[in-house]
Design an enzyme around this catalytic site. Structure first.
Site, PDB file in Angstrom:
ATOM      1  N   SER A  29      38.305  38.224  24.258  1.00 44.19           N
ATOM      2  CA  SER A  29      38.802  39.547  23.846  1.00 44.19           C
ATOM      3  C   SER A  29      38.166  40.646  24.694  1.00 44.19           C
ATOM      4  CB  SER A  29      38.450  39.803  22.375  1.00 44.19           C
ATOM      5  OG  SER A  29      39.127  38.893  21.555  1.00 44.19           O
ATOM      6  N   ARG A  33      39.856  43.235  27.715  1.00 46.67           N
ATOM      7  CA  ARG A  33      39.711  44.694  27.566  1.00 46.67           C
ATOM      8  C   ARG A  33      38.948  45.308  28.738  1.00 46.67           C
ATOM      9  NH1 ARG A  33      40.640  42.318  22.815  1.00 46.67           N
ATOM     10  NH2 ARG A  33      41.378  43.480  21.001  1.00 46.67           N
ATOM     11  N   GLY A 101      48.586  35.715  24.519  1.00 48.69           N
ATOM     12  CA  GLY A 101      49.109  36.700  23.568  1.00 48.69           C
ATOM     13  C   GLY A 101      48.363  38.021  23.646  1.00 48.69           C
ATOM     14  N   ARG A 129      56.294  33.391  20.367  1.00 48.20           N
ATOM     15  CA  ARG A 129      55.477  34.235  19.475  1.00 48.20           C
ATOM     16  C   ARG A 129      56.126  35.596  19.240  1.00 48.20           C
ATOM     17  NH1 ARG A 129      49.325  33.692  21.288  1.00 48.20           N
ATOM     18  NH2 ARG A 129      49.061  34.699  19.263  1.00 48.20           N
ATOM     19  N   SER A 175      45.863  42.821  12.534  1.00 44.26           N
ATOM     20  CA  SER A 175      45.905  42.363  13.921  1.00 44.26           C
ATOM     21  C   SER A 175      45.222  43.353  14.860  1.00 44.26           C
ATOM     22  CB  SER A 175      47.356  42.154  14.361  1.00 44.26           C
ATOM     23  OG  SER A 175      47.411  42.032  15.773  1.00 44.26           O
ATOM     24  N   GLN A 177      45.278  43.001  17.957  1.00 42.64           N
ATOM     25  CA  GLN A 177      46.173  43.179  19.109  1.00 42.64           C
ATOM     26  C   GLN A 177      47.104  44.365  18.874  1.00 42.64           C
ATOM     27  OE1 GLN A 177      48.042  39.348  19.570  1.00 42.64           O
ATOM     28  NE2 GLN A 177      46.221  38.415  20.438  1.00 42.64           N
ATOM     29  N   ASP A 328      40.587  32.726  14.542  1.00 43.06           N
ATOM     30  CA  ASP A 328      40.751  31.674  15.554  1.00 43.06           C
ATOM     31  C   ASP A 328      39.915  30.428  15.247  1.00 43.06           C
ATOM     32  OD1 ASP A 328      42.538  33.229  16.986  1.00 43.06           O
ATOM     33  OD2 ASP A 328      40.977  34.126  18.234  1.00 43.06           O
ATOM     34  N   ARG A 402      42.929  25.683  21.161  1.00 42.59           N
ATOM     35  CA  ARG A 402      41.966  25.531  20.061  1.00 42.59           C
ATOM     36  C   ARG A 402      42.272  24.283  19.206  1.00 42.59           C
ATOM     37  NH1 ARG A 402      39.238  30.175  21.072  1.00 42.59           N
ATOM     38  NH2 ARG A 402      40.475  32.075  21.197  1.00 42.59           N
TER      39      ARG A 402
END
Ligand code: S3P
Length: 454
Positions: A29, A33, A101, A129, A175, A177, A328, A402
């Site tokens: 993540s 970013r 994603g 998705r 979320s 995201q 996750d 995963r």
């Protein structure tokens, strides 16, 4: 990595105690970013410890296509010369995000806020998705969907507006995201863009925006929801970033260390930001022997070294409110639960249905293929542990890294080896997974090669 990459079946063998220490790769993540914000800041951003997984490399390519200079200086060491907020360019071709994603959803916000028209494509998993959760708020901000597959799937083309409209947006799903896409779209937009999150989600975007100099106001309203307000247009200044180890990757050696009898290992510099630490809390409640040592700050995130000893676990009820902080980690928690005494009940799992695979379905099939009893509904999973984990199954991974790693961990502690139909996708988030696990004593076997020898 795309769905046409050659599948690589792999088998994990039950084996000796795990020991030693390791540092898992940088947080996914934060790595995405760092490239996105570095690419849109003015001046230079130096990143250390960047995750060089396929997902993040797609974001690096995408930022280059939008005009940022993104260079790899050495292992994990990257330099970004940002274009400056408002100065990103329209890419010449579609942006291919592969399996990622987070990359595609955050980029949609950033590019739409810049008024760019961009086509997005991805692999078979990403193309399944839902993107409506991102498109809805971006449309309110003035973006227009030019082309789309079905209602809201990739490939799609999104046109940003000439003048982005500031909005107040309450997240309909927990979320990070979606929150991040709206905030990134708000960078260029005069006025206040506010995201209201009834359930706290990972806060790396807020932390990093503040680090790059954005004026951000975070308050809690009377219902306990976080209100995050960005006052635009925003100037971002290039900064140095040190990426801590990814707790979502650390979860795999961590659970392996708990499950394989006699193990004792140390995982270095794992991020323990409380918006990501739900698995640690849950495992501790299950009786896991985990010691947090050397608590410190790395790049504005709390980290510590985790000392892990093999433990007898007991099933627990995981509260649904905890789901965003461990979203996750449910596949590997389900594996831990299979070895725990009694039942583990997990609720609030609907978001697992729309990850790289339908993770709830994939976990149920994987558990059953290995002789573990469980039940699931639309939103919950109950794992009945304690009567041994026979193993011996072959798990379908559905292009989901995963799922692959969780069931390989199962194979290290089950009665018989566990195989996954494809370990190639592990590259998206945890390059070097098998090597790192092998350095701790784990044993894997390439299924195709093993069959050829037999
Ligand atoms: C992520 C947010 C989560 C998580 C994903 C990374 C992020 O997704 O599952 O792996 O970096 O913002 P959602 O925002 O869909 O919960």
């Amino acid at each position: 990595m795309s769905s046409d990459a050659t599948p690589r079946p792999l088998r994990a063998l039950p084996g000796p105690a795990l020991s030693g220490h390791a540092r898992v790769p940088g947080d996914k993540s934060i790595s995405h970013r760092a490239l996105l914000l570095g690419g849109v800041a003015s001046g230079e951003t130096n990143v250390e410890g960047l995750l060089e997984g396929e997902d993040v490399l797609r974001t690096a390519d995408a930022m280059r296509a939008l005009g940022a200079r993104v260079e790899r200086l050495g292992e994990g060491s990257w330099q970004v010369q940002g274009a400056g907020v408002g100065a990103l360019l329209e890419p010449e071709g579609p942006l291919d995000f592969g399996n990622a994603g987070t990359g595609v959803r955050l980029m949609m916000g950033l590019a739409a806020g810049h008024g760019l028209t961009v086509s997005y494509v991805g692999d078979a998993s990403l193309s399944r998705r839902p993107m409506g959760r991102i498109l809805d708020p971006l449309k309110q901000m003035g973006a227009r969907l030019v082309a789309v597959t079905g209602q809201d799937r990739l490939p799609l083309t999104l046109a940003g507006p000439p003048d982005t409209i500031p909005i107040r947006y309450t997240l309909p799903v927990a979320s990070a995201q979606v929150k991040s896409a709206v905030l990134l779209a708000g960078l260029t937009c005069p006025g206040e863009t506010t995201v209201i999150e009834p359930e706290a989600t990972r806060d790396h975007t807020e932390r990093m925006l503040a680090h790059f100099g954005a004026g951000l106001d975070v308050t809690q309203d009377e219902r306990g929801a976080r209100n995050i307000t960005l006052k635009g247009p925003v100037e971002l200044q290039g900064r140095d970033i040190s990426v801590p180890a990814d707790p979502s990757s650390a979860a795999f050696p961590l659970v392996a260390g708990l499950l394989v009898p006699g193990s004792q290992l140390r995982l270095d510099a794992v991020m323990v930001n409380e918006t990501r630490a739900g698995l640690l809390t849950t495992l501790e409640e299950m009786g896991a022997d985990i010691t947090r040592e050397n608590a410190r700050d790395v790049g504005g995130e709390p980290v510590c070294d985790l000392l892990v000893r093999a433990s007898s676990l007991t099933g627990v009820e995981v509260p649904p409110q905890r789901a965003p902080s461990m979203i996750d980690e449910y596949p590997v928690l389900a594996v831990a639960a299979a070895f725990a005494q009694g039942k583990t009940v997990m609720r609030g799992l609907h978001e697992l249905r729309v990850k790289e695979s339908d993770r709830l379905a994939a976990v149920v099939t994987g558990l059953e293929a290995n002789g573990v009893s469980c039940e699931a509904g639309e939103d919950h999973l109950v794992v009945h542990g304690g009567s041994g984990v026979p193993g011996g199954g072959i798990v379908a991974t559905h292009l989901d890294h995963r799922i692959a790693m969780a069931f390989l961990v199962m194979g290290l502690a089950a009665d018989a080896p566990v195989s996954v139909d494809d370990a190639a996708m592990i590259q998206t988030s945890f390059p070097g997974f098998t090597g790192l696990m092998a350095s701790l004593g784990a044993r894997f076997e390439d299924v195709a090669a093993a069959e050829a020898v037999r």
